[in-house]
Design an enzyme around this catalytic site. Structure first.
Site, PDB file in Angstrom:
ATOM      1  N   LYS A 220     -12.112  37.967   9.880  1.00 14.68           N
ATOM      2  CA  LYS A 220     -12.166  39.264   9.206  1.00 14.68           C
ATOM      3  C   LYS A 220     -13.268  39.210   8.155  1.00 14.68           C
ATOM      4  CE  LYS A 220      -9.576  42.486   6.370  1.00 14.68           C
ATOM      5  NZ  LYS A 220      -8.293  42.856   5.766  1.00 14.68           N
ATOM      6  N   LYS A 273     -12.716  41.375  13.333  1.00 13.93           N
ATOM      7  CA  LYS A 273     -12.718  42.652  12.621  1.00 13.93           C
ATOM      8  C   LYS A 273     -13.864  42.681  11.631  1.00 13.93           C
ATOM      9  CE  LYS A 273      -9.967  45.186   9.338  1.00 13.93           C
ATOM     10  NZ  LYS A 273      -8.958  45.086   8.355  1.00 13.93           N
TER      11      LYS A 273
END
Ligand code: PBG
Length: 350
Positions: A220, A273
């Protein structure tokens, strides 16, 4: 005089021009890729990648306050009251979307994010209400993080001016157990603290949930694409930024290290992400791991498409379908996307 088809071709095809220049190189009449693009049925037969609704996971916001409000930077996406959430999830189930992610918007925030792990907090209450209403027709996957619940907006507790990793991890594990007890089908930690997957796994096992899977937000990145989400969740950090715990966008090898660690700690599904700007990371992960991979098509990606579509600058359906296909082609099994409901309703996925 009758001509052979081949002769006819060489005399009349516009391709012929190049033949006179460089014969063997530019025209290959044995292989013509266009043959398989001629009809819609043929294209469908040889299609390599298909996104179906089974690949989609729809992120939703539930607000502790009594009313639903549309998020201004994310047209079509709402912070739902508990009652409206039940109605909407029933629709999601009716469309055949297999899973939702839940983000909670509490009434009160505090320094230590207690609303995130309170067994009577908005997420456990929402999970129980949904399970009572819709049973097992949709998988409920709560996001586990403190940023929606802390007054300072960071993903963990603060000590000495920084987000304290090791003090935060047990609180995340408490949240995970509270959500599992409420009936969560899977747990998705998005905080990016070191070592949290291992501790969450241990605590879930100890609490009697050895079969509750963990989808780890492993790679992320600290990204500008989360802008609209932070408006939605009211989780913009009040000081500093998230660069000390979320990943630095230029790093790819480090993403694989994060994923190695999460797998070793017990993650079942690995996530990358944001999505579009990080497809190379997803592809690298696909080549390296045999576990299911997820990608998060985040708020900023959604808002950009919506804004351009509302201006008539792009065809929303084509762009959404192309984008979701890119995720699948790059290696995703699961696509978290705010477009999920529109995509299924409008037939932008199969
Ligand atoms: C919480 C969390 C965020 C997102 C998912 N979980 C925000 C952030 O890290 O700032 C972003 C989702 C999106 O932008 O759609 N940590």
């Amino acid at each position: 005089m009758a001509q052979s088809p081949r002769k006819f071709h060489s005399q009349h095809s516009i391709l012929n021009t190049s033949l006179t220049l460089t014969p063997m190189i530019y025209i290959n009449r044995t292989q013509r890729p266009r043959r398989l693009r001629e009809s819609p049925l043929l294209r469908k037969m040889v299609r390599e990648t298909r996104v179906t609704k089974d690949n989609l996971l729809y992120p939703m916001f539930v607000s502790e306050s009594g009313s639903s409000t549309e998020i201004s930077s994310m047209p079509g996406i709402f912070r739902y009251s508990l009652d409206d959430l039940k109605r909407e999830v029933t629709k999601v189930a009716g469309l055949g979307i297999p899973a939702i992610m839940l983000f909670g918007i509490p009434n009160e925030k505090d320094e230590v994010g207690s609303g995130g792990y309170d067994t009577e907090g908005i997420i456990p209450r929402a999970i129980r209400a949904l399970k009572a209403e819709i049973g097992d027709s949709v998988l409920i996957v709560p996001d586990v993080c403190l940023c929606e619940y802390t007054s300072h907006g960071h993903c963990g507790v603060i000590s000495n001016g920084t987000v304290d990793n090791d003090e935060t991890v047990p609180l995340l594990a408490r949240a995970a157990v509270a959500y599992a007890e409420a009936g969560a089908d899977m747990i998705a930690p998005s905080d990016m603290m070191d070592g949290r997957i291992g501790v969450i796994r241990e605590e879930l096992d100890a609490a009697g949930f050895p079969y509750t899977p963990i989808m780890a937000y492993s790679a992320k990145y600290s990204s500008g694409f989360y802008g609209p989400f932070r408006e939605a969740a009211g989780s913009t950090p009040q000081f500093g930024d998230r660069k000390a715990y979320q990943m630095d966008p230029p790093n790819a090898r480090e993403a694989l290290k994060e994923m190695d660690l999460d797998l070793a700690e017990g993650a079942d599904i690995l996530m990358v992400k944001p999505g579009l700007a990080y497809l190379d990371i997803l592809r690298a992960a696909r080549e390296r791991y045999d576990v299911p991979l997820a990608i998060y098509n985040v708020s900023g990606e959604y808002s950009m498409v919506k804004a351009a579509a509302q201006n008539g600058w792009i065809d929303e359906g084509r762009v959404v379908s192309e984008t979701l296909t890119a995720f699948k082609r790059a290696g995703a099994d699961i696509i978290l996307t705010y477009h999920a409901v529109d995509a299924v309703r409008e037939g932008w996925v199969e």
